[in-house]
Design an enzyme around this catalytic site. Sequence first.
Site, mmCIF file in Angstrom:
data_model
loop_
_atom_site.group_PDB
_atom_site.id
_atom_site.type_symbol
_atom_site.label_atom_id
_atom_site.label_comp_id
_atom_site.label_asym_id
_atom_site.label_seq_id
_atom_site.Cartn_x
_atom_site.Cartn_y
_atom_site.Cartn_z
ATOM 1 N N HIS A 159 0.773 -0.837 -0.318
ATOM 2 C CA HIS A 159 0.258 0.183 -0.269
ATOM 3 C C HIS A 159 0.610 1.067 0.265
ATOM 4 C CE1 HIS A 159 -2.722 -3.595 1.698
ATOM 5 N NE2 HIS A 159 -3.245 -2.613 0.655
ATOM 6 N N GLY A 160 1.839 1.520 -0.153
ATOM 7 C CA GLY A 160 3.072 2.180 -0.478
ATOM 8 C C GLY A 160 3.902 2.621 0.789
#
Length: 194
Positions: A159-160
């Site tokens: 999810h970064g």
Amino acid sequence: MASAENTVSPGESPRVHDDTVADPRRRDYLAIGAVAWAGVGAGVIALPLINSMNPSADVLALSTTEVDVSAIQPGQAIKASFRKQPLFVRNLTPEEINQANSVDAASLRDPQTLAERTKEGKTNWLVTLGVCTHLGCVPLGAGEGENKGPFGGYFCPCHGSAYDTAGRIRSGPAPTNLAVPDYEFSNDTTIVVG
């Protein structure tokens, strides 16, 4: 004249016509014995139940992990395993230490300094669990050539979430920094985690 039922022959004990026992010590002995046997029985039943709550041998074997850090060069990191979770051990360069110390900890989502995340006198060794605090993915950045993200630490591809060189969350959805487990240096080249 004396009645026949009140006479007692020599060597015969008198009869008692009420409900009392002639010798109360026997009843006490039986009651104490029964309670003692019940206590032993309860102990025999309870001991295996209590013992079943102890950790198994395989769990106890995983309770600590030794990591040899002698081969880790400055700027390198290794992946190990601690309690079936990934463990990152990084030897920070002086530049990475300066980069981590130049950030105002109060401005971070989870404020911690590099000194709070490392051992005194060993600030170049960063030991963290390799589990993203968002949803539990394993971040990149510990392996050779892996994406370290925009802050030079770790990057979670799920999810970064991006972590800096001190393993602190800098961007993305992760709520907290990478967890630092309990660890000690047993000597200059060995870390005992757990």
